[in-house]
Scaffold this active site. Structure first.
Site, mmCIF file in Angstrom:
data_model
loop_
_atom_site.group_PDB
_atom_site.id
_atom_site.type_symbol
_atom_site.label_atom_id
_atom_site.label_comp_id
_atom_site.label_asym_id
_atom_site.label_seq_id
_atom_site.Cartn_x
_atom_site.Cartn_y
_atom_site.Cartn_z
ATOM 1 N N GLY A 63 0.785 -1.237 0.000
ATOM 2 C CA GLY A 63 0.000 0.000 0.000
ATOM 3 C C GLY A 63 0.816 1.286 0.000
ATOM 4 O O GLY A 63 0.253 2.366 0.175
ATOM 5 N N TRP A 65 2.381 2.984 -2.463
ATOM 6 C CA TRP A 65 2.012 3.932 -3.532
ATOM 7 C C TRP A 65 0.615 4.496 -3.290
ATOM 8 O O TRP A 65 0.391 5.691 -3.438
ATOM 9 C CB TRP A 65 2.045 3.233 -4.903
ATOM 10 N N ASP A 83 -4.943 -5.532 -5.871
ATOM 11 C CA ASP A 83 -3.857 -6.519 -5.695
ATOM 12 C C ASP A 83 -4.430 -7.913 -5.503
ATOM 13 O O ASP A 83 -5.554 -8.082 -5.043
ATOM 14 C CB ASP A 83 -2.976 -6.167 -4.487
ATOM 15 N N ASP A 99 -7.099 -10.644 -9.330
ATOM 16 C CA ASP A 99 -6.088 -10.649 -10.399
ATOM 17 C C ASP A 99 -6.506 -9.617 -11.449
ATOM 18 O O ASP A 99 -7.532 -9.799 -12.122
ATOM 19 C CB ASP A 99 -6.045 -12.057 -11.004
ATOM 20 N N ASP A 124 2.725 -1.300 -10.423
ATOM 21 C CA ASP A 124 3.984 -1.794 -9.851
ATOM 22 C C ASP A 124 3.888 -3.313 -9.751
ATOM 23 O O ASP A 124 4.546 -3.933 -8.931
ATOM 24 C CB ASP A 124 4.158 -1.151 -8.456
ATOM 25 N N LYS A 164 5.735 -0.733 -14.285
ATOM 26 C CA LYS A 164 7.042 -1.381 -14.061
ATOM 27 C C LYS A 164 7.279 -2.470 -15.097
ATOM 28 O O LYS A 164 6.393 -3.260 -15.402
ATOM 29 C CB LYS A 164 7.050 -2.005 -12.662
HETATM 30 C C1 SAM Z 1 6.299 -4.770 -5.607
HETATM 31 S S1 SAM Z 1 4.695 -5.145 -5.016
HETATM 32 C C2 SAM Z 1 3.926 -3.558 -5.090
HETATM 33 C C3 SAM Z 1 4.348 -2.601 -4.001
HETATM 34 C C4 SAM Z 1 3.456 -1.363 -3.945
HETATM 35 N N1 SAM Z 1 3.682 -0.502 -5.102
HETATM 36 C C5 SAM Z 1 3.655 -0.532 -2.696
HETATM 37 O O1 SAM Z 1 4.153 0.610 -2.802
HETATM 38 O O2 SAM Z 1 3.296 -0.990 -1.596
HETATM 39 C C6 SAM Z 1 3.981 -5.962 -6.390
HETATM 40 C C7 SAM Z 1 2.552 -6.449 -6.169
HETATM 41 O O3 SAM Z 1 2.002 -6.849 -7.431
HETATM 42 C C8 SAM Z 1 0.971 -7.773 -7.140
HETATM 43 N N2 SAM Z 1 0.530 -8.437 -8.382
HETATM 44 C C9 SAM Z 1 1.261 -9.195 -9.230
HETATM 45 N N3 SAM Z 1 0.498 -9.634 -10.251
HETATM 46 C C10 SAM Z 1 -0.749 -9.125 -10.053
HETATM 47 C C11 SAM Z 1 -1.977 -9.243 -10.755
HETATM 48 N N4 SAM Z 1 -2.095 -9.960 -11.894
HETATM 49 N N5 SAM Z 1 -3.073 -8.603 -10.282
HETATM 50 C C12 SAM Z 1 -2.984 -7.857 -9.142
HETATM 51 N N6 SAM Z 1 -1.836 -7.744 -8.412
HETATM 52 C C13 SAM Z 1 -0.734 -8.358 -8.858
HETATM 53 C C14 SAM Z 1 1.615 -8.680 -6.105
HETATM 54 O O4 SAM Z 1 0.653 -9.388 -5.372
HETATM 55 C C15 SAM Z 1 2.417 -7.671 -5.257
HETATM 56 O O5 SAM Z 1 1.720 -7.309 -4.093
#
Ligand code: SAM
Length: 215
Positions: A63, A65, A83, A99, A124, A164
């Site tokens: 959370g 961002w 997420d 998803d 991200d 990203k």
């Molecule tokens: C690096 S973390 C993000 C950190 C976030 N930007 C923060 O500042 O707290 C990446 C996130 O992408 C999510 N993620 C990956 N593929 C996803 C998808 N298809 N749908 C939703 N979330 C996804 C993962 O569950 C993970 O929590």
């Protein structure tokens, strides 16, 4: 992997976390992730977020961002965090668990927008890495194609995407896809992004397509 190897790996991780100035600063400021500094740097440099903006944050957990965005918005603005993982509530942030690549989850986001279009799509999202290059590249591409399809339904003309990506063979293809829909595409490596990481951010500005659906 043996238990002692696991233990020394997690000790190395926590030592690195304690030494990292962005981790310490994030804790002091009450942010849930050091990644907030990547977004704040891009925001300061490119004036990304305006108080009235409608914004979606894809891959939002834990959370960092979303919380940063919420502090930048007025009560006319809106931030929705999405997420796969459950997220603890954040004041001012609408949260959807699921998803993002699934149409049902995209429908939920559209419902939360109350007929408004988005000014900014943040992503991200990091897919789980299998270690098999072809599978991982296909997953990375699938995510970006989903974002672009979602933009066709929800992003304002002249809107922005910050997403990203990981350096690899699919990188230039993805850059080209964004180039077709946006007036300007830049690749950014924020200072808070670890130098050893293959991650970079693609900033696509000036959406050239008129959204197809607006409820
Ligand atoms: C690096 S973390 C993000 C950190 C976030 N930007 C923060 O500042 O707290 C990446 C996130 O992408 C999510 N993620 C990956 N593929 C996803 C998808 N298809 N749908 C939703 N979330 C996804 C993962 O569950 C993970 O929590």
């Amino acid at each position: 992997m043996s238990r002692s190897r696991n233990k020394s790996k997690s000790r190395a991780w926590s030592n690195r976390q304690n030494r990292d100035r962005y981790v310490r600063e994030a804790r002091t400021l009450g942010y849930r992730a050091r990644s907030v500094f990547k977004l704040s740097e891009v925001d300061r440099k490119y004036r990304l977020i305006k108080p009235s903006h409608q914004i979606v944050d894809l891959g939002a957990a834990p959370g960092g961002w979303s919380k940063y965005v919420a502090t930048r918005l007025s009560d006319r603005g809106r931030i929705i965090g999405v997420d796969l993982l459950e997220m603890k509530p954040i004041h001012g942030v609408g949260i959807i668990q699921g998803d993002f690549t699934q149409p049902s989850v995209q429908e939920q986001i559209i419902d939360c927008l109350d007929g408004q279009l988005l000014d900014l799509v943040l992503s991200d999202m990091s897919p789980n890495i299998s270690g098999i290059a072809t599978i991982d590249q296909a997953k990375a591409e699938e995510i970006q194609v989903s974002i672009l399809e979602f933009c066709c339904m929800t992003l304002k003309s002249s809107g922005t995407v910050l997403t990203k990506l990981f350096a690899g063979s699919s990188f230039s293809g993805i850059q080209q896809m964004y180039g077709m829909g946006f007036a300007q595409v830049s690749v950014i490596k924020p200072a808070a992004s670890r130098s050893e990481s293959r991650e970079v951010y693609l900033l696509a500005r000036g959406y050239r397509i008129r959204p197809q659906r607006h409820r």
